[in-house]
Write a protein that holds these residues in place. Structure first.
Motif, PDB file in Angstrom:
ATOM      1  N   LEU A  54       0.683  -1.400   0.003  1.00 46.65           N
ATOM      2  CA  LEU A  54       0.103   0.186   0.148  1.00 46.65           C
ATOM      3  C   LEU A  54       0.907   1.263  -0.017  1.00 46.65           C
ATOM      4  O   LEU A  54       0.504   2.418  -0.479  1.00 46.65           O
ATOM      5  CB  LEU A  54      -0.968   0.067   1.302  1.00 46.65           C
ATOM      6  CG  LEU A  54      -2.110  -1.058   1.306  1.00 46.65           C
ATOM      7  CD1 LEU A  54      -2.872  -0.758   2.528  1.00 46.65           C
ATOM      8  CD2 LEU A  54      -2.937  -0.811  -0.078  1.00 46.65           C
ATOM      9  N   GLN A  55       1.857   1.350   0.751  1.00 44.77           N
ATOM     10  CA  GLN A  55       2.893   2.448   0.788  1.00 44.77           C
ATOM     11  C   GLN A  55       3.469   2.482  -0.696  1.00 44.77           C
ATOM     12  O   GLN A  55       3.605   3.802  -1.195  1.00 44.77           O
ATOM     13  CB  GLN A  55       3.961   2.170   1.947  1.00 44.77           C
ATOM     14  CG  GLN A  55       3.435   2.265   3.122  1.00 44.77           C
ATOM     15  CD  GLN A  55       3.092   3.662   3.332  1.00 44.77           C
ATOM     16  OE1 GLN A  55       1.692   3.925   3.680  1.00 44.77           O
ATOM     17  NE2 GLN A  55       4.108   4.642   3.440  1.00 44.77           N
ATOM     18  N   GLU A  56       3.864   1.709  -1.486  1.00 39.53           N
ATOM     19  CA  GLU A  56       4.414   1.783  -2.605  1.00 39.53           C
ATOM     20  C   GLU A  56       3.315   2.314  -3.545  1.00 39.53           C
ATOM     21  O   GLU A  56       3.630   3.262  -4.479  1.00 39.53           O
ATOM     22  CB  GLU A  56       4.904   0.365  -3.070  1.00 39.53           C
ATOM     23  CG  GLU A  56       6.048  -0.229  -2.331  1.00 39.53           C
ATOM     24  CD  GLU A  56       6.463  -1.580  -2.370  1.00 39.53           C
ATOM     25  OE1 GLU A  56       5.589  -2.194  -3.460  1.00 39.53           O
ATOM     26  OE2 GLU A  56       7.228  -2.446  -1.796  1.00 39.53           O
TER      27      GLU A  56
ATOM     28  N   ARG B 293       0.665   4.134  -2.930  1.00 44.07           N
ATOM     29  CA  ARG B 293       0.612   5.604  -2.936  1.00 44.07           C
ATOM     30  C   ARG B 293       1.574   6.465  -3.456  1.00 44.07           C
ATOM     31  O   ARG B 293       1.273   7.424  -4.172  1.00 44.07           O
ATOM     32  CB  ARG B 293       0.671   5.951  -1.255  1.00 44.07           C
ATOM     33  CG  ARG B 293      -0.533   5.296  -0.467  1.00 44.07           C
ATOM     34  CD  ARG B 293      -0.251   5.950   1.148  1.00 44.07           C
ATOM     35  NE  ARG B 293      -1.433   5.187   1.776  1.00 44.07           N
ATOM     36  CZ  ARG B 293      -1.527   4.257   2.648  1.00 44.07           C
ATOM     37  NH1 ARG B 293       0.085   3.695   2.937  1.00 44.07           N
ATOM     38  NH2 ARG B 293      -2.447   3.984   3.105  1.00 44.07           N
ATOM     39  N   VAL B 294       2.905   5.971  -3.473  1.00 41.37           N
ATOM     40  CA  VAL B 294       3.872   6.782  -4.346  1.00 41.37           C
ATOM     41  C   VAL B 294       3.460   6.590  -5.822  1.00 41.37           C
ATOM     42  O   VAL B 294       3.346   7.814  -6.470  1.00 41.37           O
ATOM     43  CB  VAL B 294       5.049   6.335  -3.913  1.00 41.37           C
ATOM     44  CG1 VAL B 294       6.108   6.951  -4.909  1.00 41.37           C
ATOM     45  CG2 VAL B 294       5.579   6.559  -2.549  1.00 41.37           C
TER      46      VAL B 294
ATOM     47  N   GLN C 250       0.402   5.875  -7.352  1.00 44.48           N
ATOM     48  CA  GLN C 250      -0.788   6.334  -7.855  1.00 44.48           C
ATOM     49  C   GLN C 250      -0.616   8.083  -7.835  1.00 44.48           C
ATOM     50  O   GLN C 250      -1.156   8.510  -8.908  1.00 44.48           O
ATOM     51  CB  GLN C 250      -1.683   6.030  -6.662  1.00 44.48           C
ATOM     52  CG  GLN C 250      -2.098   4.591  -6.594  1.00 44.48           C
ATOM     53  CD  GLN C 250      -2.931   4.218  -5.557  1.00 44.48           C
ATOM     54  OE1 GLN C 250      -3.141   5.161  -4.578  1.00 44.48           O
ATOM     55  NE2 GLN C 250      -3.647   3.123  -5.660  1.00 44.48           N
ATOM     56  N   THR C 251       0.183   8.618  -7.013  1.00 45.26           N
ATOM     57  CA  THR C 251       0.114   9.992  -7.024  1.00 45.26           C
ATOM     58  C   THR C 251       0.902  10.456  -8.390  1.00 45.26           C
ATOM     59  O   THR C 251       0.446  11.413  -9.059  1.00 45.26           O
ATOM     60  CB  THR C 251       1.041  10.317  -5.838  1.00 45.26           C
ATOM     61  OG1 THR C 251       0.366  10.183  -4.726  1.00 45.26           O
ATOM     62  CG2 THR C 251       1.241  12.163  -5.945  1.00 45.26           C
TER      63      THR C 251
ATOM     64  N   ILE D 114      -4.495   1.583  -9.129  1.00 37.74           N
ATOM     65  CA  ILE D 114      -6.016   1.748  -8.117  1.00 37.74           C
ATOM     66  C   ILE D 114      -6.591   0.369  -8.054  1.00 37.74           C
ATOM     67  O   ILE D 114      -7.292   0.286  -6.883  1.00 37.74           O
ATOM     68  CB  ILE D 114      -6.968   2.878  -8.748  1.00 37.74           C
ATOM     69  CG1 ILE D 114      -5.883   4.132  -8.544  1.00 37.74           C
ATOM     70  CG2 ILE D 114      -8.161   3.060  -7.860  1.00 37.74           C
ATOM     71  CD1 ILE D 114      -6.720   5.313  -9.312  1.00 37.74           C
TER      72      ILE D 114
ATOM     73  N   VAL E  74      -7.157  -1.381  -4.468  1.00 34.47           N
ATOM     74  CA  VAL E  74      -8.125  -0.684  -3.675  1.00 34.47           C
ATOM     75  C   VAL E  74      -9.651  -1.436  -3.816  1.00 34.47           C
ATOM     76  O   VAL E  74     -10.193  -1.677  -2.819  1.00 34.47           O
ATOM     77  CB  VAL E  74      -7.839   0.887  -3.777  1.00 34.47           C
ATOM     78  CG1 VAL E  74      -9.319   1.340  -2.818  1.00 34.47           C
ATOM     79  CG2 VAL E  74      -6.887   1.277  -3.478  1.00 34.47           C
TER      80      VAL E  74
END
Length: 177
Positions: A25-27, A29-30, A32-33, A77, A80
């Motif tokens: 999930l941390q990866e 987030r980067v 996805q942004t 995404i 999710v």
């Protein structure tokens, strides 16, 4: 029970899957942004004043960049949505395996979109030879850091790295990563 599958000392199978999912999930987030910013840029590009001056080649490259950014966004995404569908069903291993494949595919599409975007902009600003040369260099740069080095590093273990890994595991018992 740390094991050869990547578990930490004293870590249960369930804790390992939870840690793996949190890391993923941390990866995401980067990634996805980054892909969302690129996708937004590509979506607005046809409405800019210089876009009507693009040639047929640049429009094809634009479409490749746009569509691959859309695919990258979908894949980055998707974990999710998958998590929502499997929430509290005890299927974390399946979720982690699926999310890993989706993230990897998403990064591949993101690479295509970024390199295509570089080609689009450089071809608009420079001559075709310079644009292609610069884009090949940028593509090789991405492949080096996103594919080649991680792949080579997978089986490359230094004694120093092993010591750092042990120290990290000992300094953070029970910490959720």
């Amino acid at each position: 029970m740390g094991d050869e599958k990547g578990g930490l000392p004293g870590e249960s199978e369930r804790e390992r899957w939870n840690r793996n999912f949190a890391d993923l999930l941390q990866e995401l987030r980067v990634a996805q942004t980054g892909v969302q910013i690129l996708f937004a840029f590509l979506l607005t590009l046809p409405f800019s004043s210089g876009f009507p001056h693009t040639n047929a080649f640049q429009r094809v490259v634009y479409l490749v960049a746009l569509i691959s950014a859309a695919f990258a966004t979908t894949h980055l995404i998707a974990p999710v949505a998958f998590h929502r569908a499997l929430f509290r069903r005890g299927r974390k291993p399946e979720l982690v395996r699926y999310a890993h494949r989706m993230a990897t595919t998403g990064l591949a599409f993101m690479l295509i979109s970024m390199v295509s975007s570089v080609l689009l902009i450089t071809d608009y600003l420079l001559n075709r030879w310079a644009a292609l040369s610069l884009t090949v260099f940028i593509g090789a740069w991405f492949l080096t850091y996103w594919v080649i080095l991680p792949y080579v590093r997978r089986s490359w273990i230094d004694a120093e790295d092993v010591a750092e890994d042990r120290e990290y595991a000992e300094d953070s018992p029970g910490e959720q990563r």
